[in-house]
Design a protein around this motif. Structure first.
Motif, short mmCIF file in Angstrom:
data_model
loop_
_atom_site.label_atom_id
_atom_site.label_comp_id
_atom_site.label_asym_id
_atom_site.label_seq_id
_atom_site.Cartn_x
_atom_site.Cartn_y
_atom_site.Cartn_z
N SER A 1 0.84 -1.19 0.00
CA SER A 1 0.00 0.00 0.00
C SER A 1 0.88 1.24 0.00
O SER A 1 1.91 1.27 0.67
CB SER A 1 -0.91 0.01 1.24
N GLN A 2 0.48 2.24 -0.78
CA GLN A 2 1.17 3.52 -0.76
C GLN A 2 0.15 4.62 -0.52
O GLN A 2 -0.88 4.70 -1.19
CB GLN A 2 1.89 3.79 -2.08
N VAL A 3 0.43 5.44 0.48
CA VAL A 3 -0.43 6.58 0.80
C VAL A 3 0.47 7.80 0.92
O VAL A 3 1.30 7.89 1.83
CB VAL A 3 -1.19 6.36 2.12
N GLY A 4 0.34 8.73 -0.01
CA GLY A 4 1.20 9.91 0.01
C GLY A 4 2.66 9.49 -0.09
O GLY A 4 3.04 8.69 -0.95
N PRO A 5 3.51 9.98 0.82
CA PRO A 5 4.94 9.67 0.74
C PRO A 5 5.33 8.34 1.38
O PRO A 5 6.50 7.99 1.41
CB PRO A 5 5.58 10.84 1.51
N TRP A 6 4.36 7.57 1.90
CA TRP A 6 4.67 6.38 2.68
C TRP A 6 4.19 5.11 1.98
O TRP A 6 3.14 5.09 1.33
CB TRP A 6 4.02 6.47 4.06
N SER A 7 4.96 4.03 2.16
CA SER A 7 4.59 2.73 1.59
C SER A 7 4.77 1.65 2.66
O SER A 7 5.67 1.73 3.49
CB SER A 7 5.47 2.39 0.38
N TRP A 8 3.91 0.62 2.58
CA TRP A 8 3.97 -0.52 3.50
C TRP A 8 3.80 -1.81 2.73
O TRP A 8 3.18 -1.84 1.65
CB TRP A 8 2.87 -0.43 4.55
N ARG A 9 4.32 -2.89 3.30
CA ARG A 9 4.19 -4.22 2.70
C ARG A 9 3.93 -5.24 3.79
O ARG A 9 4.52 -5.18 4.87
CB ARG A 9 5.48 -4.58 1.95
N LEU A 10 3.04 -6.18 3.51
CA LEU A 10 2.73 -7.26 4.43
C LEU A 10 3.18 -8.57 3.82
O LEU A 10 2.93 -8.82 2.62
CB LEU A 10 1.23 -7.32 4.72
N GLY A 11 3.88 -9.41 4.58
CA GLY A 11 4.36 -10.66 4.03
C GLY A 11 4.46 -11.75 5.08
O GLY A 11 4.39 -11.49 6.29
N ARG A 12 4.62 -12.99 4.60
CA ARG A 12 4.78 -14.13 5.47
C ARG A 12 6.25 -14.42 5.72
O ARG A 12 7.09 -14.28 4.85
CB ARG A 12 4.14 -15.38 4.85
N ALA A 13 6.55 -14.86 6.96
CA ALA A 13 7.88 -15.33 7.33
C ALA A 13 7.67 -16.53 8.24
O ALA A 13 7.50 -16.38 9.45
CB ALA A 13 8.68 -14.24 8.04
N GLY A 14 7.61 -17.71 7.65
CA GLY A 14 7.27 -18.91 8.43
C GLY A 14 5.83 -18.83 8.89
O GLY A 14 4.91 -18.63 8.09
N ASP A 15 5.62 -18.96 10.21
CA ASP A 15 4.26 -18.90 10.73
C ASP A 15 3.89 -17.50 11.21
O ASP A 15 2.89 -17.30 11.89
CB ASP A 15 4.08 -19.89 11.88
N GLU A 16 4.69 -16.50 10.84
CA GLU A 16 4.42 -15.13 11.24
C GLU A 16 4.10 -14.25 10.04
O GLU A 16 4.48 -14.54 8.91
CB GLU A 16 5.63 -14.54 11.98
N TRP A 17 3.40 -13.18 10.32
CA TRP A 17 3.15 -12.12 9.35
C TRP A 17 4.01 -10.92 9.74
O TRP A 17 4.15 -10.61 10.93
CB TRP A 17 1.67 -11.72 9.36
N VAL A 18 4.57 -10.24 8.76
CA VAL A 18 5.49 -9.14 9.02
C VAL A 18 5.03 -7.90 8.26
O VAL A 18 4.82 -7.95 7.05
CB VAL A 18 6.93 -9.50 8.60
N LEU A 19 4.89 -6.79 8.99
CA LEU A 19 4.60 -5.51 8.35
C LEU A 19 5.91 -4.74 8.19
O LEU A 19 6.67 -4.60 9.15
CB LEU A 19 3.63 -4.69 9.20
N SER A 20 6.17 -4.28 6.98
CA SER A 20 7.38 -3.51 6.69
C SER A 20 7.01 -2.16 6.09
O SER A 20 5.92 -1.98 5.53
CB SER A 20 8.28 -4.27 5.70
N THR A 21 7.94 -1.22 6.20
CA THR A 21 7.76 0.09 5.59
C THR A 21 8.95 0.38 4.69
O THR A 21 10.06 -0.13 4.93
CB THR A 21 7.62 1.19 6.66
#
Length: 275
Positions: free
Chosen positions: A158-178
Motif C-alpha cells: 500500500s502507498q499513501v502519500g509519501p509512505w509505503s507498507w508491505r505485508l508478508g509471510r515469514a514462516g508462521d508469522e506475518w510481518v509488516l514492513s515500511t
C-alpha cells in the motif's frame, strides 16, 4: 493456521464494546455514521482516527498508569481530547468497528526486525473483515505506522502519500514492513492467535513499567496528517531541540494536547533529568 483460516476473537462483550459512546467518538474524529461496514468506510474511519487523535505516552511519565477498559480509554482519548499509545488506540478503534458491524480480531505483535533478538509482544493491532476480505488495521503504532488499512494478504503493498507498507509471510508469522530510502524495513511481526483482555493487560503492564521500555524513559508524542508526521521525543521536535519552557506550548499547539501547569512541570522535570 492457513491463510484461509480466519482468526477468531473473543466476544465483543468481553472487551466492553457495548460501553462505547459511538456518537461522541465520531464527533472526535469528525466523521458521520457510516451507512454500512464497507471497505471504503473502514479506510475513511482509519485515516480520520490517525489524523485526529495523537499518539502519546504522557500518562506513563505522569505516574498515572494506563487503563485499558473502554470507559477509561474513552474518557481520555475522546472526552478529554488526549492521545494514547497502541493499546488505547486500537482497543478503542476495535470497539468502534464492532459497534458499526465489522468483525474484529485483536492481536499482539513483536516490534522490530525478525533478525534481532526476540522482543516481547508489546504492540497491539487488529484485523477487520469488510467486504468479504480481511485487512490489517492499526491506528496506534506511531512512528511509521499505517495511515490506512492494508489488505491482509501475503505480498500486499500500500502507498499513501509519501509512505509505503508491505505485508508478508515469514514462516508462521506475518510481518509488516515500511519502505525507507535504503529499502524495506520490518516494523513488527505477529501470529494469528486468539487473545483475551488479560493478555493485553500483561503486555500493557510491561510497556508502561519495565525499565527496558522506551515509554518509561522518554516523552514520545506524534501527530500524523495525510502528508507529514510531527514527532516529539524528549525535547526534540522534528529534529529540532526545544527549550524546556517550550514543551507545554508545543504539546498544545502542535499536538492538540492541553495539560495543566503542574502536569507540564512534571514532564519538564522528567525530560530535563533524562537529558
Amino acid at each position: 493456521m492457513t491463510d484461509n483460516t480466519p482468526a477468531s476473537d473473543t466476544p465483543a462483550s468481553e472487551w466492553g464494546a457495548g460501553l462505547l459512546d459511538l456518537d461522541a467518538y465520531l464527533r472526535r474524529i469528525g466523521r458521520p455514521v457510516p451507512a454500512a461496514p464497507t471497505v471504503e468506510s473502514l479506510r475513511e474511519l482509519h485515516r480520520a482516527h490517525v489524523t485526529a487523535i495523537p499518539f502519546e505516552n504522557l500518562d506513563v511519565l505522569l505516574d498515572r498508569g494506563v487503563r485499558l477498559d473502554i470507559g477509561s480509554i474513552q474518557a481520555k482519548l475522546v472526552e478529554s481530547r488526549r492521545g494514547g499509545y497502541c493499546y488505547e488506540h486500537n482497543l478503542l478503534f476495535a470497539a468502534v468497528l464492532e459497534r458499526l458491524g465489522y468483525r474484529v480480531t485483536r492481536l499482539l505483535a513483536r516490534v522490530g526486525p525478525l533478525g534481532e533478538r526476540r522482543r516481547p509482544r508489546t504492540h497491539a493491532m487488529l484485523l477487520a473483515e469488510a467486504g468479504g476480505t480481511r485487512h490489517l488495521v492499526d491506528v496506534g503504532f506511531g512512528g511509521e505506522g499505517l495511515l490506512e488499512p492494508l489488505p491482509f494478504a501475503d505480498g500486499a503493498v500500500s502507498q499513501v502519500g509519501p509512505w509505503s507498507w508491505r505485508l508478508g509471510r515469514a514462516g508462521d508469522e506475518w510481518v509488516l514492513s515500511t519502505l525507507r530510502p535504503d529499502g524495506w524495513a520490518e516494523l513488527y511481526a505477529f501470529r494469528l492467535e486468539v487473545h483475551h483482555p488479560v493478555d493485553f493487560e500483561v503486555s500493557n503492564h510491561y510497556t508502561s513499567t519495565a525499565p527496558a521500555s522506551p515509554f518509561v524513559r522518554h516523552v514520545i508524542v506524534q501527530r500524523t496528517t495525510p502528508g507529514e508526521r510531527h514527532r516529539l521525543q524528549g525535547l526534540e521536535l522534528d529534529g529540532n531541540e526545544l527549550k524546556p519552557g517550550e514543551l507545554h506550548a508545543v504539546l498544545e499547539e502542535v499536538f492538540g494536547i492541553g495539560l495543566g501547569p503542574e502536569e507540564a512541570e512534571t514532564l519538564v522535570r522528567h525530560v530535563t533529568s533524562a537529558n
